[in-house]
Write an enzyme that holds these catalytic residues in place. Structure first.
Site, short mmCIF file in Angstrom:
data_model
loop_
_atom_site.label_atom_id
_atom_site.label_comp_id
_atom_site.label_asym_id
_atom_site.label_seq_id
_atom_site.Cartn_x
_atom_site.Cartn_y
_atom_site.Cartn_z
CD1 TRP A 102 0.24 -1.68 25.96
CD2 TRP A 102 -1.02 -2.98 24.65
NE1 TRP A 102 -0.45 -0.88 25.09
CE2 TRP A 102 -1.22 -1.64 24.29
CE3 TRP A 102 -1.71 -3.98 23.97
CZ2 TRP A 102 -2.09 -1.27 23.26
CZ3 TRP A 102 -2.58 -3.62 22.94
CH2 TRP A 102 -2.75 -2.28 22.60
CG ASP A 169 5.31 -5.62 24.51
OD1 ASP A 169 5.85 -4.93 23.61
OD2 ASP A 169 4.08 -5.63 24.70
CE LYS A 193 1.64 1.56 20.13
NZ LYS A 193 1.70 0.34 20.92
C1 LIG Z 1 0.77 -0.84 21.16
C2 LIG Z 1 1.31 -1.92 22.02
C3 LIG Z 1 1.04 -3.28 21.79
C4 LIG Z 1 0.08 -3.74 20.71
O1 LIG Z 1 0.61 -3.61 19.47
P1 LIG Z 1 -0.15 -4.12 18.14
O2 LIG Z 1 0.90 -3.98 17.12
O3 LIG Z 1 -1.33 -3.21 17.96
O4 LIG Z 1 -0.58 -5.51 18.37
C5 LIG Z 1 1.64 -4.22 22.60
N1 LIG Z 1 2.45 -3.86 23.60
C6 LIG Z 1 2.74 -2.57 23.86
C7 LIG Z 1 3.66 -2.23 24.98
C8 LIG Z 1 2.18 -1.56 23.08
O5 LIG Z 1 2.46 -0.27 23.33
#
Ligand SMILES: *Cc1c(COP(=O)(O)O)cnc(C)c1O
Length: 358
Positions: A102, A169, A193
């Site tokens: 990511w 993030d 998540k």
């Molecule tokens: C799943 C994830 C993403 C991507 O998320 P999307 O909503 O599919 O774009 C980005 N960063 C982290 C840390 C993730 O776990």
């Protein structure tokens, strides 16, 4: 309905009562005799949902005046582009820590928009640790980090101190423990998540860092446009936002972040103790301090036994523990809504498997 132990890495498990409330609102929302899905996002009933969601986010992050909370479409991946677009000056620079897939994707987008430096990386060891002790340039426009590495199973247990704005993030460990939001200038997280369904991404931003790039901005890419529109510049993802609100209510009602930290620590301890004890398994993250409390990654010491193990956990109504397609092995995602008893069910299977095959 038969109960399945859901270890899915994302979209991940949600509290049963939240799913029930969400289902009810799809039929009859707020006793309007209308579905949540068929009313105006500008109705007062939905305005109340947005307001409560934003207040819950601010309360849980401990941030106050000067902070704005948005719920945007496009996933966390859209934020990989929006962050540099809004913060990276034409002649400025951005600093990134690369801790996995990511983070790498975030770096890729920033590089398209301007001068981007990777100041630390754990790529040399398959992203199996969290880099530490790196120097943060004081002249960069911002530092970007990823708090939890969903795929490789690492997690930052503390955050770098810096004089420049820190962007994080937090997609896969948001609201899993108390974190002071004030050490950051911008936090984003895809809902799917740990706080809701796919479709909404939460962005919390300190407003004073915006508007400094001198870039001509596209409206949908401009945080200030979304702020001005009260996160309704365009039709927001109404259903995901509603479920986020329900999940955060659930969190608060049960005791908030201190409570969930205790629950999550207990689950992680049970999981990692078994991974370390059991002769047929080993963890892929060696340093205990770097291990994720949200995604426990492990492999088999005798990989040829994988098909046998897979049969056994499937028979025990366990779902979603195969590792990410890029890394293989296993990954048990221990998000907030997963009960301790589900981890115990997996540990029981691992112990029964060891008795039979070790
Ligand atoms: C799943 C994830 C993403 C991507 O998320 P999307 O909503 O599919 O774009 C980005 N960063 C982290 C840390 C993730 O776990």
């Amino acid at each position: 309905m038969k109960k399945v132990h859901n270890f899915s890495a994302g979209p991940g498990i949600l509290p049963a009562e939240v799913l029930q409330q969400a289902a009810d609102a799809c039929i009859n929302f707020d006793n309007l005799n209308l579905s949540l899905l068929e009313i105006s996002h500008r109705s007062k009933n939905f305005e109340a949902v947005i307001d409560e969601s934003r207040e819950l986010v601010k309360e849980l992050l401990g941030v106050g005046a000067g902070w704005q909370v948005l719920f945007l479409g496009g996933g966390a991946s859209q934020q990989f582009a929006m962050v540099p677009y809004n913060l990276l000056r034409e002649n400025g620079s951005a600093a990134y820590v690369n801790t996995g897939v990511w983070a790498s994707k975030a770096i890729k987008e920033a590089k398209i928009l301007g001068n981007t430096k990777v100041i630390a990386s754990s790529e040399d060891k398959q992203f199996g640790y969290i880099p530490k002790g790196y120097e943060i340039p004081t002249d960069a426009d911002y530092l970007h980090i990823t708090s939890n590495n969903t795929i490789y199973g690492t997690q930052m247990k503390s955050f770098p101190k810096s004089s420049i704005p820190v962007v994080c993030d937090m997609s896969s460990d948001i609201f899993s423990k108390p974190v002071d939001g004030n050490q950051f200038a911008l936090i984003y997280a895809g809902a799917q998540k740990n706080m809701g369904p796919a479709g909404a991404t939460m962005v919390a931003v300190r407003e004073d860092i915006l508007g400094k790039t001198e870039r001509k901005m596209l409206s949908m890419m401009d945080y200030r446009v979304h702020i001005k529109g009260g996160t309704m510049y365009n039709t927001p993802p109404v259903f995901p936002i509603y479920v986020v609100m329900l999940t955060l209510r659930w969190l608060k009602k049960n005791g908030g972040l201190m409570w969930i930290e205790g629950v999550n620590n207990a689950k992680a301890k049970l999981m990692y103790d078994e991974i370390d004890r059991n002769s047929l398994f080993k963890g892929t993250v060696i340093n205990p301090e770097d291990r994720s409390n949200m995604n426990a990654t492990f492999v088999m010491t005798k990989p040829e036994l994988e098909p046998e193990f897979d049969k056994m956990w499937k028979a025990a109504d366990i779902s979603g523990i195969r590792g990410h397609r890029d890394v293989g092995g296993y990954r048990a995602s221990l998000y907030n809504a997963l009960p301790l008893e589900s981890v115990q069910a997996l540990v029981d299977v691992m112990q029964a498997f060891e008795k039979q095959y070790a």
